[in-house]
Design a protein around this motif. Structure first.
Motif, PDB file in Angstrom:
ATOM      1  N   ASP A   1       0.499  -0.873   0.504  1.00 38.25           N
ATOM      2  CA  ASP A   1      -0.128  -0.174   0.251  1.00 38.25           C
ATOM      3  C   ASP A   1       1.012   0.781  -0.086  1.00 38.25           C
ATOM      4  N   LEU A   2       2.106   1.376   0.743  1.00 34.60           N
ATOM      5  CA  LEU A   2       3.036   2.351   0.519  1.00 34.60           C
ATOM      6  C   LEU A   2       3.493   2.789  -0.228  1.00 34.60           C
ATOM      7  N   ARG A   3       4.003   1.907  -1.615  1.00 34.70           N
ATOM      8  CA  ARG A   3       4.245   2.200  -2.553  1.00 34.70           C
ATOM      9  C   ARG A   3       2.748   3.116  -3.777  1.00 34.70           C
ATOM     10  N   ASP A   4       1.677   1.463  -3.784  1.00 39.45           N
ATOM     11  CA  ASP A   4       0.640   2.284  -4.096  1.00 39.45           C
ATOM     12  C   ASP A   4      -0.076   3.438  -3.645  1.00 39.45           C
ATOM     13  N   LEU A   5       0.813   4.352  -3.170  1.00 40.54           N
ATOM     14  CA  LEU A   5       0.407   5.393  -2.974  1.00 40.54           C
ATOM     15  C   LEU A   5       1.272   6.761  -3.233  1.00 40.54           C
ATOM     16  N   PHE A   6       2.779   5.978  -2.621  1.00 36.42           N
ATOM     17  CA  PHE A   6       3.425   7.067  -3.242  1.00 36.42           C
ATOM     18  C   PHE A   6       3.719   6.992  -4.689  1.00 36.42           C
ATOM     19  N   VAL A   7       3.339   6.021  -5.372  1.00 40.69           N
ATOM     20  CA  VAL A   7       3.034   6.466  -6.926  1.00 40.69           C
ATOM     21  C   VAL A   7       1.694   7.048  -6.953  1.00 40.69           C
ATOM     22  N   GLU A   8       0.779   6.720  -6.581  1.00 38.91           N
ATOM     23  CA  GLU A   8      -0.834   7.843  -6.712  1.00 38.91           C
ATOM     24  C   GLU A   8      -0.167   9.022  -6.164  1.00 38.91           C
ATOM     25  N   MET A   9       0.552   9.879  -5.091  1.00 42.19           N
ATOM     26  CA  MET A   9       0.542  11.086  -4.816  1.00 42.19           C
ATOM     27  C   MET A   9       1.205  11.735  -5.782  1.00 42.19           C
ATOM     28  N   ASN A  10       2.683  11.125  -5.747  1.00 38.55           N
ATOM     29  CA  ASN A  10       2.903  11.896  -6.755  1.00 38.55           C
ATOM     30  C   ASN A  10       2.808  11.852  -8.502  1.00 38.55           C
ATOM     31  N   GLY A  11       2.350  10.845  -8.589  1.00 37.77           N
ATOM     32  CA  GLY A  11       1.965  11.082 -10.386  1.00 37.77           C
ATOM     33  C   GLY A  11       0.743  12.216 -10.338  1.00 37.77           C
ATOM     34  N   VAL A  12      -0.017  12.304  -9.626  1.00 40.32           N
ATOM     35  CA  VAL A  12      -1.387  13.878  -9.902  1.00 40.32           C
ATOM     36  C   VAL A  12      -0.252  15.002  -9.162  1.00 40.32           C
ATOM     37  N   ALA A  13       1.199  15.184  -8.920  1.00 40.22           N
ATOM     38  CA  ALA A  13       2.283  15.841  -8.622  1.00 40.22           C
ATOM     39  C   ALA A  13       3.094  16.532 -10.202  1.00 40.22           C
ATOM     40  N   LEU A  14       3.690  15.258 -10.642  1.00 38.02           N
ATOM     41  CA  LEU A  14       4.151  15.108 -11.646  1.00 38.02           C
ATOM     42  C   LEU A  14       3.130  15.952 -12.963  1.00 38.02           C
ATOM     43  N   GLN A  15       1.533  15.332 -13.018  1.00 38.40           N
ATOM     44  CA  GLN A  15       0.932  15.950 -14.572  1.00 38.40           C
ATOM     45  C   GLN A  15       0.481  17.183 -13.636  1.00 38.40           C
ATOM     46  N   ALA A  16       0.379  17.678 -13.022  1.00 37.86           N
ATOM     47  CA  ALA A  16      -0.102  19.381 -12.755  1.00 37.86           C
ATOM     48  C   ALA A  16       0.907  19.798 -12.563  1.00 37.86           C
ATOM     49  N   ALA A  17       2.185  19.858 -12.084  1.00 35.59           N
ATOM     50  CA  ALA A  17       3.869  20.591 -12.329  1.00 35.59           C
ATOM     51  C   ALA A  17       4.142  21.621 -13.299  1.00 35.59           C
ATOM     52  N   PRO A  18       3.480  21.461 -14.691  1.00 37.19           N
ATOM     53  CA  PRO A  18       3.148  22.242 -15.565  1.00 37.19           C
ATOM     54  C   PRO A  18       2.719  23.552 -15.522  1.00 37.19           C
ATOM     55  N   GLN A  19       1.931  23.386 -15.210  1.00 35.20           N
ATOM     56  CA  GLN A  19       0.662  24.169 -14.593  1.00 35.20           C
ATOM     57  C   GLN A  19       0.545  25.131 -13.293  1.00 35.20           C
ATOM     58  N   VAL A  20       1.711  25.116 -12.744  1.00 37.17           N
ATOM     59  CA  VAL A  20       1.642  25.598 -11.049  1.00 37.17           C
ATOM     60  C   VAL A  20       2.956  26.627 -11.681  1.00 37.17           C
ATOM     61  N   GLY A  21       2.222  28.231 -11.383  1.00 34.59           N
ATOM     62  CA  GLY A  21       2.569  29.450 -11.380  1.00 34.59           C
ATOM     63  C   GLY A  21       4.156  29.316 -11.090  1.00 34.59           C
TER      64      GLY A  21
END
Length: 275
Positions: free
Chosen positions: A173-193
């Motif tokens: 579960d820890l690895r799955d949650l890491f990949v989920e959390m980091n995946g959201v951040a990686l996708q959003a990064a180009p839209q952050v000011g």
């Protein structure tokens, strides 16, 4: 648990409040979101009022193309939650936010808990062990190719397993949650000011006047471990603790052991503060 939605500039920062008592504010790493603290919050919310929130582009906080300040965002969170002063608990980039905020608003901070913190102005690292260098080259190649799925898995290897740990060391579960959390951040990064950078904290560590606990894992980057040890010597009222068998996110890997360190530190600080 109570939801907390805080307006700061154009952003609405998503967070949550639990428990009652002295305030603790949890600041997540740059490869996670506020859920990385769930295992710790469940323990300490019995004796403290806990606040955890997602920074811009993480978890439940959408990105916005505006200039922003993490320090101002954290100030908005404290004000919205009605917190006059708090212990800040930050991991990695969250630790950097905690440090920068403490130097900017010392009157709002009662204590600091820094888990493998990043630090503005810290000495640059020029060389790495050969195997670590190879991992960093793989990361750079994934970033340049914009292969976010591969980058996410490589970041799990580096930050969760640890550069001194075996690949795939942390599973389930820890690895799955890491990949989920980091995946959201990686996708959003180009839209952050663009962040308005605060002054470098490293030359000012001696100005920190609150009790401080530094925690790091012995499977993390060697330079990160050395930096934590040095910080425990430069900050006047600081102490350092190593969590063996963990990497860059020891509070996420082993929330039970981290919660023991945290509660022991809080007991020490709060007993000292009593008249």
């Amino acid at each position: 648990m109570t939801d907390l939605n805080v307006h700061s500039g154009e952003a609405t920062l998503a967070g949550e409040v639990r428990g009652d008592g002295p305030a603790l504010v949890f600041l997540h790493a740059g490869v996670a979101d506020r859920r990385m603290w769930d295992g710790v919050v469940e323990t300490v919310a019995g004796t403290h009022r806990t606040v955890a929130y997602d920074r811009r582009g993480f978890g439940g906080t959408p990105p916005h193309k505006e200039a922003y300040s993490h320090t101002n965002d954290l100030l908005a969170v404290l004000d919205a939650a009605g917190i006059s002063h708090a212990t800040l608990v930050g991991c990695s980039q969250g630790g950097k936010v905690a440090l920068d905020f403490t130097l900017a608003h010392p009157e709002r901070v009662s204590a600091l808990v820094l888990v493998a913190p990043a630090v503005g102005g810290a000495p640059a690292v020029d060389t790495f062990p050969q195997d670590v260098e190879a991992l960093l080259e793989d990361l750079e190649a994934a970033e340049e190719s914009e292969d976010l799925d591969r980058l996410n898995l490589l970041e799990a290897r580096v930050w969760l397993d640890g550069v001194l740990g075996a690949e795939g060391r942390v599973q389930g579960d820890l690895r799955d949650l890491f990949v989920e959390m980091n995946g959201v951040a990686l996708q959003a990064a180009p839209q952050v000011g663009e962040e308005t950078p605060p002054p470098p904290a490293w030359p000012r560590l001696g100005e920190i006047a609150v009790p401080t606990l530094l925690v790091w894992g012995d499977l993390d980057f060697p330079h990160a471990q050395e930096r934590c040890q040095t910080m425990s010597e430069l900050i006047p009222d600081a102490r350092g603790r190593v969590m063996h068998g963990t990497a860059h996110l020891p509070s996420f890997e082993d929330p039970e052991s981290f919660s023991t360190l945290l509660t022991d530190f809080l007991t020490e600080v709060e007993q000292t503060d009593r008249p």
